[in-house]
Design a protein around this motif. Structure first.
Motif, mmCIF file in Angstrom:
data_model
loop_
_atom_site.group_PDB
_atom_site.id
_atom_site.type_symbol
_atom_site.label_atom_id
_atom_site.label_comp_id
_atom_site.label_asym_id
_atom_site.label_seq_id
_atom_site.Cartn_x
_atom_site.Cartn_y
_atom_site.Cartn_z
ATOM 1 N N THR A 242 62.923 -2.673 11.727
ATOM 2 C CA THR A 242 61.820 -3.464 11.173
ATOM 3 C C THR A 242 60.483 -2.780 11.398
ATOM 4 N N VAL A 243 60.257 -2.263 12.589
ATOM 5 C CA VAL A 243 58.993 -1.568 12.881
ATOM 6 C C VAL A 243 58.867 -0.319 12.019
ATOM 7 N N ASN B 172 58.200 -1.832 8.328
ATOM 8 C CA ASN B 172 57.083 -2.734 8.056
ATOM 9 C C ASN B 172 55.979 -2.713 9.101
ATOM 10 N N GLY B 173 56.103 -1.909 10.131
ATOM 11 C CA GLY B 173 55.096 -1.909 11.183
ATOM 12 C C GLY B 173 55.219 -3.156 12.048
ATOM 13 N N MET B 174 54.147 -3.505 12.723
ATOM 14 C CA MET B 174 54.155 -4.643 13.641
ATOM 15 C C MET B 174 53.778 -5.966 12.972
ATOM 16 N N ALA B 175 53.412 -5.945 11.697
ATOM 17 C CA ALA B 175 52.978 -7.164 11.010
ATOM 18 C C ALA B 175 54.001 -8.301 11.063
ATOM 19 N N PRO B 176 55.306 -8.061 10.914
ATOM 20 C CA PRO B 176 56.263 -9.179 10.957
ATOM 21 C C PRO B 176 56.333 -9.886 12.305
ATOM 22 N N ARG C 152 53.775 -10.899 14.138
ATOM 23 C CA ARG C 152 52.654 -11.811 14.374
ATOM 24 C C ARG C 152 53.127 -13.210 14.002
#
Length: 144
Positions: free
Chosen positions: A53-54, A57-61, A63
């Motif tokens: 996932t990181v 999509n990066g760290m956005a999911p 939050r």
């Protein structure tokens, strides 16, 4: 790859990976304490999915609000209550019976929801009936 080929590939992946879960649980339960084995399984899978996932999509999911954190905590409790206890139960129950019991869960949800007056529509009911046809055939009378 066409849409149909991707769909069949996804289905066969689920059949093989999900089907091998019960065999893996049985084999792990022979040598490793069952709840520890379940914990290791979920930790490894969680770390793999976290990395994937990181990377995508990066760290956005991650939050998450209060409702999402509550849902995550409930899902964690359900993992402990159901799958970890499945590891324990498979020490005494045959693997085939355990998988049949787990496969009947969607029908039990329909029964329990119907008991509260929340009846599913015709489409979902047809889907559950056709989806359960495989395990219903497995429960047929054995010859011999």
């Amino acid at each position: 790859m066409t849409h149909g080929a991707r769909a069949w590939t996804a289905l066969w992946t689920v059949y093989i990976l999900w089907g091998s879960t019960y065999l893996g649980i049985e084999l792990a339960g022979e040598t490793i304490p069952p709840v520890f084995a379940a914990g290791v399984r979920f930790t490894v899978v969680g770390l793999v999915l976290l990395g994937w996932t990181v990377a995508r999509n990066g760290m956005a999911p991650f939050r998450a609000g209060r409702a999402a954190l509550g849902a995550a905590m409930l899902a964690g409790l359900l993992l402990i209550g159901s799958n970890a206890m499945l590891f324990v139960a498979e020490r005494e129950v045959p693997i085939g019976l355990a998988s049949l019991i787990i496969a009947s869960v969607p029908l039990w949800l329909v029964v329990l929801r119907s008991a509260t007056g929340d009846r599913p529509g015709a489409g979902p009911s047809r889907g559950r009936l056709s989806g359960s046809s495989g395990w219903r055939c497995s429960c047929g009378r054995a010859e011999g």
